[in-house]
Design an enzyme around this catalytic site. Structure first.
Site, PDB file in Angstrom:
ATOM      1  N   ILE A   1      35.942  57.263  -4.722  1.00  0.00           N
ATOM      2  CA  ILE A   1      34.663  56.503  -5.075  1.00  0.00           C
ATOM      3  C   ILE A   1      33.122  56.793  -5.897  1.00  0.00           C
ATOM      4  O   ILE A   1      33.058  55.904  -6.283  1.00  0.00           O
ATOM      5  CB  ILE A   1      34.322  55.534  -2.853  1.00  0.00           C
ATOM      6  CG1 ILE A   1      33.338  54.997  -3.053  1.00  0.00           C
ATOM      7  CG2 ILE A   1      33.451  57.284  -2.657  1.00  0.00           C
ATOM      8  CD1 ILE A   1      34.245  53.800  -3.601  1.00  0.00           C
TER       9      ILE A   1
ATOM     10  N   SER B   1      31.576  69.655  -7.341  1.00  0.00           N
ATOM     11  CA  SER B   1      33.815  69.249  -7.769  1.00  0.00           C
ATOM     12  C   SER B   1      33.983  70.564  -7.274  1.00  0.00           C
ATOM     13  O   SER B   1      33.797  71.514  -8.034  1.00  0.00           O
ATOM     14  CB  SER B   1      33.754  68.015  -7.878  1.00  0.00           C
ATOM     15  OG  SER B   1      35.479  68.192  -8.493  1.00  0.00           O
ATOM     16  N   ARG B   2      34.665  70.984  -6.099  1.00  0.00           N
ATOM     17  CA  ARG B   2      35.656  71.332  -6.257  1.00  0.00           C
ATOM     18  C   ARG B   2      37.155  71.648  -7.723  1.00  0.00           C
ATOM     19  O   ARG B   2      37.441  72.944  -8.262  1.00  0.00           O
ATOM     20  CB  ARG B   2      36.430  72.127  -4.512  1.00  0.00           C
ATOM     21  CG  ARG B   2      35.252  72.389  -3.671  1.00  0.00           C
ATOM     22  CD  ARG B   2      36.053  71.933  -2.458  1.00  0.00           C
ATOM     23  NE  ARG B   2      36.811  70.780  -2.476  1.00  0.00           N
ATOM     24  CZ  ARG B   2      38.215  70.248  -1.419  1.00  0.00           C
ATOM     25  NH1 ARG B   2      37.768  71.091  -0.995  1.00  0.00           N
ATOM     26  NH2 ARG B   2      38.351  69.194  -1.781  1.00  0.00           N
TER      27      ARG B   2
ATOM     28  N   LYS C   1      30.101  55.709   3.478  1.00  0.00           N
ATOM     29  CA  LYS C   1      30.574  55.425   5.123  1.00  0.00           C
ATOM     30  C   LYS C   1      31.872  55.390   5.023  1.00  0.00           C
ATOM     31  O   LYS C   1      32.226  56.686   4.499  1.00  0.00           O
ATOM     32  CB  LYS C   1      30.450  54.070   5.622  1.00  0.00           C
ATOM     33  CG  LYS C   1      31.270  53.485   4.772  1.00  0.00           C
ATOM     34  CD  LYS C   1      32.964  53.386   3.751  1.00  0.00           C
ATOM     35  CE  LYS C   1      33.680  53.231   4.518  1.00  0.00           C
ATOM     36  NZ  LYS C   1      34.671  53.049   3.997  1.00  0.00           N
TER      37      LYS C   1
ATOM     38  N   ASP D   1      38.233  53.779   8.843  1.00  0.00           N
ATOM     39  CA  ASP D   1      38.112  53.595   7.607  1.00  0.00           C
ATOM     40  C   ASP D   1      37.999  52.344   7.150  1.00  0.00           C
ATOM     41  O   ASP D   1      36.754  52.374   7.207  1.00  0.00           O
ATOM     42  CB  ASP D   1      38.770  55.301   6.743  1.00  0.00           C
ATOM     43  CG  ASP D   1      38.166  54.902   5.158  1.00  0.00           C
ATOM     44  OD1 ASP D   1      36.972  56.129   5.037  1.00  0.00           O
ATOM     45  OD2 ASP D   1      38.016  54.170   4.612  1.00  0.00           O
TER      46      ASP D   1
HETATM   47  P1  NAP Z   1      38.828  60.788  -1.765  1.00  0.00           P
HETATM   48  O1  NAP Z   1      38.808  60.285  -3.191  1.00  0.00           O
HETATM   49  O2  NAP Z   1      40.089  61.737  -1.172  1.00  0.00           O
HETATM   50  O3  NAP Z   1      37.268  61.843  -2.537  1.00  0.00           O
HETATM   51  C1  NAP Z   1      36.872  62.600  -1.137  1.00  0.00           C
HETATM   52  C2  NAP Z   1      35.882  63.475  -2.128  1.00  0.00           C
HETATM   53  O4  NAP Z   1      35.625  65.003  -1.397  1.00  0.00           O
HETATM   54  C3  NAP Z   1      37.156  64.373  -2.568  1.00  0.00           C
HETATM   55  O5  NAP Z   1      38.176  64.451  -3.666  1.00  0.00           O
HETATM   56  C4  NAP Z   1      36.818  66.093  -3.210  1.00  0.00           C
HETATM   57  O6  NAP Z   1      36.496  65.829  -4.183  1.00  0.00           O
HETATM   58  C5  NAP Z   1      35.549  65.788  -1.644  1.00  0.00           C
HETATM   59  N1  NAP Z   1      36.663  67.092  -1.236  1.00  0.00           N
HETATM   60  C6  NAP Z   1      37.198  66.367   0.000  1.00  0.00           C
HETATM   61  N2  NAP Z   1      37.152  67.350   1.174  1.00  0.00           N
HETATM   62  C7  NAP Z   1      36.329  68.427   1.085  1.00  0.00           C
HETATM   63  C8  NAP Z   1      35.622  69.155   1.773  1.00  0.00           C
HETATM   64  N3  NAP Z   1      36.440  70.222   2.527  1.00  0.00           N
HETATM   65  N4  NAP Z   1      34.768  70.124   1.189  1.00  0.00           N
HETATM   66  C9  NAP Z   1      33.915  69.534   0.185  1.00  0.00           C
HETATM   67  N5  NAP Z   1      34.657  68.691  -0.449  1.00  0.00           N
HETATM   68  C10 NAP Z   1      35.446  68.112  -0.389  1.00  0.00           C
HETATM   69  O7  NAP Z   1      38.109  60.062  -0.825  1.00  0.00           O
HETATM   70  P2  NAP Z   1      36.998  58.898  -1.396  1.00  0.00           P
HETATM   71  O8  NAP Z   1      38.468  57.282  -1.189  1.00  0.00           O
HETATM   72  O9  NAP Z   1      36.673  59.308  -2.239  1.00  0.00           O
HETATM   73  O10 NAP Z   1      36.610  58.705  -0.149  1.00  0.00           O
HETATM   74  C11 NAP Z   1      34.927  59.538   0.118  1.00  0.00           C
HETATM   75  C12 NAP Z   1      34.398  58.646   1.153  1.00  0.00           C
HETATM   76  O11 NAP Z   1      34.136  57.836   0.070  1.00  0.00           O
HETATM   77  C13 NAP Z   1      34.752  58.191   2.442  1.00  0.00           C
HETATM   78  O12 NAP Z   1      34.200  58.842   3.109  1.00  0.00           O
HETATM   79  C14 NAP Z   1      35.385  56.884   1.557  1.00  0.00           C
HETATM   80  O13 NAP Z   1      35.276  56.285   3.580  1.00  0.00           O
HETATM   81  C15 NAP Z   1      34.011  56.344   0.843  1.00  0.00           C
HETATM   82  N6  NAP Z   1      35.076  55.387   0.322  1.00  0.00           N
HETATM   83  C16 NAP Z   1      35.569  55.319  -0.009  1.00  0.00           C
HETATM   84  C17 NAP Z   1      36.251  53.914  -0.639  1.00  0.00           C
HETATM   85  C18 NAP Z   1      37.334  54.109  -1.811  1.00  0.00           C
HETATM   86  O14 NAP Z   1      37.642  53.041  -2.069  1.00  0.00           O
HETATM   87  N7  NAP Z   1      38.302  54.631  -1.638  1.00  0.00           N
HETATM   88  C19 NAP Z   1      35.901  52.934  -0.584  1.00  0.00           C
HETATM   89  C20 NAP Z   1      34.502  52.807  -0.195  1.00  0.00           C
HETATM   90  C21 NAP Z   1      33.846  53.842   0.860  1.00  0.00           C
HETATM   91  P3  NAP Z   1      35.952  66.957  -5.599  1.00  0.00           P
HETATM   92  O15 NAP Z   1      37.757  67.694  -5.098  1.00  0.00           O
HETATM   93  O16 NAP Z   1      35.947  66.439  -5.836  1.00  0.00           O
HETATM   94  O17 NAP Z   1      35.256  68.838  -4.369  1.00  0.00           O
END
Ligand code: NAP
Length: 309
Positions: free
Chosen positions: A13, A35-36, A89, A167
């Protein structure tokens, strides 16, 4: 004033929406990435929020795009550093953490913005306007999508605190808690959890009115949908009005007639709202959608379903 912002958690996101919307909004300047695993071009990047803070880089605000389970500690760290905070969210895995975050932001005198992206749609606003003076007799939420398409490789969604199908489901709840003229409450829920996972893959929920009067209010969340994806909310009022929000809230039909098909500009509107909040020094932290999800887990009957991979 232009707000210097850092984006924390450069996953799906952050890449799809936050970075492009910050780049388009003149009220913000991307000042750092955290970012890690990922580095951004043209801005300093840090492996942790702690590293960003100790670098002394000038930052006004952070957008926390990490999974919900790590947000409270990160938000506190950011607030301690004097940053304002925008969170994705669902805001936190529990209400307790959310209330703690809200209190902490107040103590620190910083803005906290818990963004619900699905609420930012002209068709959603129009639905709210049309429902304002109605009495709702029926509501059916159908939120069925293919988890593999929208959450590829994301393991955190299957871990405790990852919300599973809630989610995306919480997006539908964020819409109905915005547009319905009266609050709704969870009456009962069936929550389907795959035998090899910790969070639900599907849920069927019945809601009730607060006054005990009859109303047919339900939600069907499912992560096993192949082909066309369905994000729809149908609402009927006692005066006969039938309103349908389709495609995640971007299309509004009333009485079967198309009223509005608005372009998807959810994150553009989120950053416009964040700028307003920063300029006025106000927070925006509605917990209602999270409350309904917590109540589903409190009242829901868990059912174990087939392993999923
Ligand atoms: P994602 O692709 O897994 O990205 C989350 C990022 O957070 C990871 O790439 C990682 O980034 C970091 N992260 C993960 N675990 C961590 C930890 N334990 N400590 C520190 N950093 C950590 O997930 P996402 O889809 O972007 O979703 C993230 C949030 O946005 C969720 O709450 C989701 O509901 C919301 N969201 C997502 C979407 C969608 O389309 N995917 C849409 C609207 C809202 P690094 O590797 O860079 O550290």
């Amino acid at each position: 004033m232009v707000f210097k912002i850092a984006v924390v958690g450069l996953g799906k996101i952050a890449t799809d929406q936050h970075l492009p919307c910050i780049a388009k909004n003149a009220d913000f300047k991307l000042a750092a990435g955290v970012s890690r695993n990922t580095k951004l071009d043209n801005v300093p990047c840090f492996e942790s929020l702690g590293d960003l803070i100790s670098s002394g880089t000038s930052i006004d605000a952070v957008a926390l795009c990490t999974p919900p389970s790590v947000r409270l500690a990160m938000a506190r760290q950011a607030l301690d550093a004097g940053y304002h905070v925008l969170i994705e969210k669902p805001p936190t895995p529990t209400l307790g953490e959310m209330f703690a975050m809200i209190d902490y932001a107040k103590i620190k005198g910083r803005v906290l913005y818990a963004a619900w992206h699905s609420r930012y749609n002209q068709a959603v606003d129009e639905a709210k306007r049309r429902l304002a003076v109605k009495r709702v007799s029926k509501m059916k939420i159908t939120w069925r999508e293919d988890v593999k398409r929208w959450h590829p490789g994301q393991e955190w969604i299957w871990e405790p605190g990852g919300f599973g199908v809630f989610d995306p489901g919480i997006n539908a709840l964020s819409i109905v808690t915005k547009i319905l003229p009266e609050p709704i409450f969870v009456e009962q829920a069936t929550i389907e959890v795959p035998a090899n996972k910790a969070t639900p893959i599907a849920a069927q929920i019945r809601f009730k009115r607060g006054d005990g009067a009859k109303a047919d209010l339900s939600a069907d969340f499912d992560w096993r949908q192949k082909g066309e994806q369905t994000w729809e909310i149908g609402i009927a009022a006692t005066d006969g009005m039938v309103l349908n929000l389709k495609k995640g809230g971007s299309i509004l039909e009333v009485g079967g007639k198309l009223i509005m098909e608005a372009p998807l500009e959810e994150y553009e509107m989120i950053y416009a709202r964040f700028a307003e909040l920063l300029q006025s020094g106000k927070s925006d932290t509605d917990v209602t959608p999270l409350q309904l999800v917590c109540d589903c887990f409190m009242l829901g009957r868990p059912v174990t379903t087939a392993e999923f991979s």
